[in-house]
Design an enzyme around this catalytic site. Structure first.
Site, PDB file in Angstrom:
ATOM      1  N   TYR A 144      51.935  17.302  36.534  1.00 19.35           N
ATOM      2  CA  TYR A 144      51.756  18.358  37.538  1.00 19.35           C
ATOM      3  C   TYR A 144      50.269  18.673  37.750  1.00 19.35           C
ATOM      4  CZ  TYR A 144      56.487  18.756  35.776  1.00 19.35           C
ATOM      5  OH  TYR A 144      57.743  18.462  35.334  1.00 19.35           O
ATOM      6  N   TYR A 160      66.106  24.113  35.673  1.00 16.59           N
ATOM      7  CA  TYR A 160      65.247  22.925  35.671  1.00 16.59           C
ATOM      8  C   TYR A 160      66.040  21.769  35.094  1.00 16.59           C
ATOM      9  CZ  TYR A 160      61.667  19.491  34.858  1.00 16.59           C
ATOM     10  OH  TYR A 160      60.963  18.316  34.866  1.00 16.59           O
ATOM     11  N   ASP A 175      73.505  20.638  30.874  1.00 20.39           N
ATOM     12  CA  ASP A 175      72.223  20.010  30.568  1.00 20.39           C
ATOM     13  C   ASP A 175      71.682  20.655  29.294  1.00 20.39           C
ATOM     14  OD1 ASP A 175      69.588  19.270  30.358  1.00 20.39           O
ATOM     15  OD2 ASP A 175      69.121  19.527  32.493  1.00 20.39           O
ATOM     16  N   LYS A 230      64.923  15.276  24.918  1.00 28.31           N
ATOM     17  CA  LYS A 230      63.865  16.002  24.201  1.00 28.31           C
ATOM     18  C   LYS A 230      63.886  15.832  22.678  1.00 28.31           C
ATOM     19  CE  LYS A 230      61.806  18.919  27.544  1.00 28.31           C
ATOM     20  NZ  LYS A 230      62.502  19.270  28.785  1.00 28.31           N
TER      21      LYS A 230
HETATM   22  C1  LIG Z   1      62.776  18.512  30.097  1.00 29.66           C
HETATM   23  C2  LIG Z   1      64.087  18.705  30.742  1.00 29.66           C
HETATM   24  C3  LIG Z   1      64.636  17.728  31.589  1.00 29.66           C
HETATM   25  C4  LIG Z   1      63.895  16.464  31.970  1.00 29.66           C
HETATM   26  O1  LIG Z   1      63.660  15.630  30.873  1.00 29.66           O
HETATM   27  P1  LIG Z   1      62.510  14.520  30.973  1.00 29.66           P
HETATM   28  O2  LIG Z   1      62.640  13.781  29.677  1.00 29.66           O
HETATM   29  O3  LIG Z   1      61.219  15.249  31.115  1.00 29.66           O
HETATM   30  O4  LIG Z   1      62.813  13.666  32.145  1.00 29.66           O
HETATM   31  C5  LIG Z   1      65.892  17.965  32.128  1.00 29.66           C
HETATM   32  N1  LIG Z   1      66.575  19.090  31.862  1.00 29.66           N
HETATM   33  C6  LIG Z   1      66.080  20.040  31.044  1.00 29.66           C
HETATM   34  C7  LIG Z   1      66.909  21.258  30.760  1.00 29.66           C
HETATM   35  C8  LIG Z   1      64.825  19.895  30.466  1.00 29.66           C
HETATM   36  O5  LIG Z   1      64.326  20.856  29.686  1.00 29.66           O
END
Ligand SMILES: *Cc1c(COP(=O)(O)O)cnc(C)c1O
Length: 443
Positions: A26, A154, A255, A284
């Site tokens: 970013y 997100y 997610d 992550k």
């Molecule tokens: C970081 C994140 C993503 C994206 O993961 P990347 O490995 O950066 O592509 C998707 N969803 C959530 C909730 C996240 O915190």
């Protein structure tokens, strides 16, 4: 391209080279924010090239839950490296992939039965969306192709994921007309079940009731919304969403990329609501921050559904995705070691202790000028300011105090490694309090 001698990338001026040629997240290439060169990392500390050391209050964007240079993870990487770093997953398989899938399914919600490995969180979200779309196509319900979510989310930076990110804080305005138009219901405001009242589900209920015939899935970050605003919401919202998804025959994608592996005090945040998704994304902290790996888990209902129309020619019954580095053996081996290390540690106690200390030590910020809110959930501590924070200025101030944080927007927050000591965490929280005072003086 030939480079002037002065900026040889491997010479002492590599920083000058990197500033000219490397993009950061970013960031502007013309006018970049400072990037501090890190030489090594061990425990919860990053060692800068200039000799300074900082406590990492970010766990490298929430991944490094065990800290750095972890003997168990180093050993797993080395031992796998001596066998093979990588082989393609198309037509080949290996024990690290099966071992990790087994481990994931043993800790995931009971209904999860199948695992698709990919190389990043965003891609695992794309795969989840694809699973949902292909599920309905195979039922000859192609019109069920949209997604329903709430603001402040997100889910990643790829196009499908961006379409369900917060419409204001996210990148919708840059890609209007390109991003698929998804549906948004009002976000709940209650932070926990005590503050909950049923009016908070009304907007979601009315959306799903009106649009279920065009909806493939609902997608949410369970209980904690991360990079879209570090907001917490009541598990009751999730419970009612899950019920409504059942009632209106819409799949539920959770997610857990930010929340998975203990961050909120439960192994997965959906456990706070006692619900099971149809599809779940993890990433992550999956490899303890060592390597890039993510996974999309799903129930047998979803995988069986994708195959449902196998007999007719229109749908092949195969899930149309296959990353080059799918199920990378090195990453899988480290992930197995990371989950073992987590399960063999007192992680619940650690997360609880970190949370209680964050509550205590961030409480004074509540009374400070310029502060809109202070909130803590699991091992996540957030101070929300009333005005945007000058990130570069705050960061250089924090580094003076031996602490690494990356504030964004109006938020100064920490998500430290679980192995941080009470004394180290106190240094993080006192640096946060000082950053709050510093920020409020600047506006
Ligand atoms: C970081 C994140 C993503 C994206 O993961 P990347 O490995 O950066 O592509 C998707 N969803 C959530 C909730 C996240 O915190």
């Amino acid at each position: 391209m030939s480079l002037p001698e002065k900026v040889r990338p491997d010479g002492p001026e590599w920083l000058e080279f990197e500033r000219k040629h490397l993009w950061h997240p970013y960031a502007s290439m013309k006018n970049p924010m400072p990037a501090y060169p890190v030489k090594s990392a061990a425990g919860v500390k990053l060692a800068f090239e200039d000799g300074r050391e900082v406590i990492d209050g970010m766990a490298s964007w929430w991944c490094a839950i065990h800290g750095y240079n972890v003997p168990e993870l180093n050993r797993a990487a080395r031992s796998q490296l001596s066998r093979m770093a990588h082989v393609m997953f198309g037509g080949l398989t290996h024990e690290p992939a099966a071992g990790l899938a087994g481990k994931l399914l043993s800790i995931a919600p009971a209904g999860m039965e199948h695992v698709f490995f990919s190389d990043s969180g965003s891609v695992s979200v794309e795969v989840a969306i694809k699973m949902a779309l292909q599920y309905w196509q195979a039922q000859s319900r192609d019109e069920k192709h949209r997604l329903l979510t709430i603001p402040h989310g997100y889910h990643g930076d790829t196009f499908g994921a961006m379409s369900v990110c917060d419409p204001d804080a996210g990148m919708h305005h840059l890609f209007t007309g390109v991003l698929p138009k998804q549906l948004f219901a009002d976000a709940p405001t209650a932070g926990n079940d005590n503050e909950w009242d049923d009016s908070q589900i009304a907007s979601f209920h009315s959306r799903i009731k009106t649009h279920h015939n065009e909806l493939a899935a609902v997608i949410l970050e369970p209980v904690v919304q991360g990079a879209g605003g570090m907001r917490f919401y009541a598990p009751e919202f999730l419970r009612q969403v899950c019920q409504l998804c059942d009632q209106y025959n819409v799949l539920l994608i959770l997610d857990e990329i930010a929340t998975g592996f203990g961050r909120t005090g439960a192994m997965f945040a959906c456990e706070h609501a006692g619900i099971e998704p149809d599809i779940m994304c993890v990433g992550k902290a999956l490899t303890g921050g060592y390597m890039t790996l993510a996974a999309t888990l799903c129930s047998s209902r979803v995988s069986d559904g994708i195959h449902a129309d196998f007999e007719d020619n229109k749908h092949s019954g195969v899930l149309m995705h296959g990353p080059t580095f799918m199920a990378n053996p090195l990453a899988c081996s480290v992930a197995i070691a990371s989950i073992d290390l987590l399960l063999n540690s007192p992680w619940q106690q650690r997360v609880r202790d970190i949370g209680q200390q964050l509550e205590r030590e961030l409480a004074p910020c509540r009374e400070m000028a310029g502060v809109a809110d202070v909130r803590v959930k699991g091992a996540i501590g957030v101070v929300e300011m009333k005005e945007p924070v000058d990130i570069a200025a705050v960061q250089s101030q924090l580094i003076e105090r031996g602490v690494w944080l990356r504030p964004f927007g109006k938020l100064i927050y920490t998500m430290p490694p679980y192995v941080i000591t009470a004394e180290q965490l106190s240094r993080v929280t006192s640096a946060m309090c000082e950053a709050v005072i510093f920020s409020s003086k600047r506006v």
